[in-house]
Design a protein around this motif. Structure first.
Motif, short mmCIF file in Angstrom:
data_model
loop_
_atom_site.label_atom_id
_atom_site.label_comp_id
_atom_site.label_asym_id
_atom_site.label_seq_id
_atom_site.Cartn_x
_atom_site.Cartn_y
_atom_site.Cartn_z
N THR A 23 36.18 84.67 116.82
CA THR A 23 35.51 84.46 118.11
C THR A 23 34.34 85.40 118.35
OG1 THR A 23 37.67 83.79 118.98
CG2 THR A 23 35.94 84.24 120.59
N PHE A 24 34.50 86.69 118.01
CA PHE A 24 33.49 87.68 118.40
C PHE A 24 33.58 88.88 117.47
CE2 PHE A 24 32.24 91.20 121.44
CZ PHE A 24 30.89 90.85 121.52
N PHE A 65 31.00 79.11 117.08
CA PHE A 65 30.42 79.79 118.24
C PHE A 65 31.54 80.15 119.22
CE2 PHE A 65 27.32 77.12 116.28
CZ PHE A 65 26.15 77.86 116.28
N GLY A 66 32.08 81.34 119.04
CA GLY A 66 33.21 81.74 119.88
C GLY A 66 34.40 80.83 119.67
N ALA A 67 34.74 80.55 118.42
CA ALA A 67 35.82 79.60 118.12
C ALA A 67 37.14 80.07 118.73
CB ALA A 67 35.97 79.44 116.61
N SER A 93 28.33 80.64 123.40
CA SER A 93 27.30 81.09 122.47
C SER A 93 26.65 82.35 123.00
CB SER A 93 26.25 79.99 122.26
OG SER A 93 25.23 80.42 121.38
N TYR A 94 26.89 83.47 122.32
CA TYR A 94 26.33 84.76 122.77
C TYR A 94 25.92 85.58 121.56
CZ TYR A 94 26.17 89.61 124.32
OH TYR A 94 25.78 90.90 124.54
N PHE A 151 25.48 79.55 128.36
CA PHE A 151 26.29 80.08 127.27
C PHE A 151 27.44 79.13 126.90
CE2 PHE A 151 24.56 84.01 129.11
CZ PHE A 151 24.12 84.67 127.97
N TYR A 152 27.88 78.31 127.84
CA TYR A 152 29.16 77.63 127.73
C TYR A 152 29.06 76.14 127.42
CZ TYR A 152 30.28 82.04 129.95
OH TYR A 152 30.38 83.38 130.22
#
Length: 624
Positions: A450-451, A479-481, A502-503, A513-514
């Motif tokens: 995720t990050f 993208f932030g899975a 997405s960041y 972002f969402y």
């Protein structure tokens, strides 16, 4: 395939219009090795009809997909039995035929044959009589490859030479002469080494004044009206449900659908508001045999902790509370007769200790009790699976302090100590989810990263089990899975990822972002990798759930936040073949975190958990 009964004994008649349909890949038998055994026995129990003088009928064959040649086969001709095999030691290959003469089977009786093979020696025993031994010049090959080969029952992949008799058992026994096992039976002609269950029950003999109108067919009875009991007494009887236009067969304990009008999803209705202890991060629906259907909610706050609900009179009602610490998810699994439920705790307990806990079902107390504590780091998810008979449990560690790039751990069950022990660590980045799946003989484990501390635009990985550990198979940009969901439609294998946001600290901020695509990938057998099949616009997607209604397949996504509000529609997509997945139903949800599909005798349902309010919902699927 049809079941016939002759002389009180049941057998299959192989009457396929497409002989290829009566086949299966050799890889289903040869899981760990691509070679046919060098020494083996073949055991056949059959009843042969009268075969014309110049006709051959194949009992079975093993054939490569790209070749018309028979790698291994057994065929019968009047007074003869031929064993065929392909010898690859000669240039270009050569088919060898070992013929046993004076083998009389066409006498309307059941017979059991045992063919034992070892090198140049071939031995045939018919009904435990004196063996017919032969030694031939060409030995059976020491390494006959079965790659991309398939077994065919009663044929050689074409209509000519199809076996017209009845087949009761067909067994391949590697490494031994099976004659001693067979010839100890009281009735060796019908000796059972490996007979399919449906053929084993011998019904009562008819009374002397009864006449069997169909001498080969087993007697059947069809019951009309409301659902009758299904016990051993009703086994093999039919029930026709006129209201649902369905035909069902009793297997001795339950009615199995044989023919019914397939249901179609019409709409979704609000069924139950499930008040939870606090906001719910995840939910697990499971069935404990002979006890009932349960749902475990992973709740944010302690006290009061998380809860387990039992399905009672068509609703979930509170059953047990368990202390948890910002629980993220539950995982139900079994090892033998033991039943477990593991919780992923995100925070430390009152003593400053960070544990996730495995609970074991107590049959005496009918409750889950603490079994094993495992040190974890902001655990998000557990995944349980079995490989080669061994049980494993994998935990997703999200972060340790502010460090998101840490190891997640795979534990192996030690049957001697009765505990899970560390087996392998895998580096992950702010991971959220594990997803285990198998394709043929291969086992896979996908992680949703995720990050990594600076960006959500990172690679998530798929690992394959090789030589006793998981090794990297493929990396996919996500993208932030937050979730992987594997599912099958026909012979096709798909893998869907839920992208949450997405960041990237080093890039300009996007307009939203969402609102980003989540993707569905399909396994490409030729390329041996997953390739993108479809993108679907989602809003901070946190979960996918696949389910079926009748012949239709569906995916429902947990949309949690659109950048402005948590009140976002989650969407059910219907599989439309060439079009892929198409939006079919828009479901109002609040901070939707997790979906679970389940079925009861009353119908099919979806349960969603809310991470923003202490209220989850059960929705009923209304069908036509």
């Amino acid at each position: 395939m049809r079941v016939f009964q002759v002389q009180g004994v049941r057998g299959f008649q192989l009457a396929a219009s497409r002989p290829r349909a009566l086949g299966f890949p050799a890889s289903r038998l040869f899981i760990h090795c691509d070679c046919f055994p060098e020494e083996f026995s073949i055991i056949v129990t059959l009843r042969v009809l009268r075969v014309p003088a110049k006709r051959n009928e194949y009992i079975f064959t093993l054939m490569a997909e790209e070749s018309p040649s028979v790698l291994v086969g057994l065929r019968y001709a009047p007074e003869k039995l031929h064993f065929l095999f392909w010898s690859q030691e000669r240039a270009g290959g050569w088919q060898t035929r070992v013929t046993f003469h004076n083998v009389s089977l066409s006498n309307n009786q059941w017979h059991t044959l045992v063919l034992a093979v070892s090198g140049q020696s071939f031995s045939l025993t018919v009904d435990c009589s004196v063996p017919k031994d032969m030694v031939v010049e060409t030995p059976f090959p020491a390494s006959l490859s079965v790659k991309r080969a398939s077994f065919y029952l009663g044929n050689r992949r074409r209509r000519k030479g199809v076996f017209t008799g009845l087949l009761r058992q067909l067994v391949l026994l590697p490494g031994a002469d099976a004659t001693p096992q067979i010839c100890t039976a009281m009735n060796f002609k019908e000796a059972m080494l490996s007979v399919p269950t449906v053929l084993q029950d011998v019904p009562m003999k008819p009374a002397s004044n009864e006449v069997l109108k169909y001498p080969y067919e087993t007697d059947t009875k069809v019951t009309l009206g409301s659902r009758p009991p299904c016990t051993k007494q009703e086994k093999a009887q039919f029930w026709f449900n006129a209201s649902q236009r369905g035909l069902y067969l009793c297997n001795g304990s339950a009615w199995i659908s044989m023919l019914e009008v397939k249901q179609r999803l019409d709409y979704v209705e609000d069924y139950q508001n499930l008040v939870t202890n606090s906001e719910t991060m995840g939910v697990e629906v499971f069935t404990i045999p002979k006890v009932g259907l349960f749902a475990a909610t992973a709740n944010r706050y302690t006290p009061p902790g998380s809860a387990i609900y039992k399905w009672t009179d068509g609703k979930f009602v509170p059953y047990q509370n368990i202390p948890t610490y910002q629980a993220q998810s539950w995982k139900y699994f079994t090892i033998g007769k033991k039943i477990f439920l593991a919780v992923a705790n995100f925070e430390q307990n009152d003593r400053g200790q960070e544990f996730s806990v495995i609970y074991k079902w107590s049959r005496r107390k009918e409750k889950f009790i603490t079994y094993q504590r495992i040190t974890t780091h902001s655990a998000r998810d557990w995944e349980a699976f079995v490989i080669e008979g061994e049980a494993f449990l994998a935990v997703v560690n999200h972060r340790e302090g502010n460090n998101h790039n840490i190891d997640s751990v795979i534990y192996r069950w030690n049957p001697r100590t009765g505990l899970f022990e560390t087996n392998q660590t895998i580096p992950t980045s702010g991971a959220y989810d594990w997803e285990f799946f198998t394709i043929g003989p291969y086992s896979f484990l996908a992680v949703a990263n995720t990050f990594n501390g600076t960006s959500t635009k990172i690679y998530s990985h798929i690992y394959i089990w090789l030589s006793g550990s998981f090794q990297l198979f493929q990396s996919i940009l996500t993208f932030g899975a937050a979730d992987w969901e594997v599912f099958h439609i026909g012979d096709r294998v798909f893998l869907a990822v839920a992208n949450s946001h997405s960041y990237d600290s080093g890039m300009p901020a996007p307009s939203n972002f969402y609102a980003i695509n989540s993707s569905i990938y399909e396994l490409n057998i030729t390329a041996q990798m997953f390739v993108k099949f479809q993108d679907l616009l989602t809003y901070s997607a946190l979960d996918w759930e696949f389910f079926s209604v009748g012949d239709d397949s569906f995916l429902v996504v947990a949309n949690s936040f659109d950048g402005f509000t948590f009140s976002v529609n989650s969407i059910i997509y219907r599989w439309q073949g060439y079009e892929g997945f198409v939006a079919a139903h828009h479901l109002p949800t609040v901070g939707c975190r997790d979906w679970e599909a389940f079925h009861t005798a009353e119908g099919s349902y979806l349960l969603y958990s809310s991470a923003k309010e202490p209220l989850s919902k059960v929705l009923k699927l209304k069908t036509t």
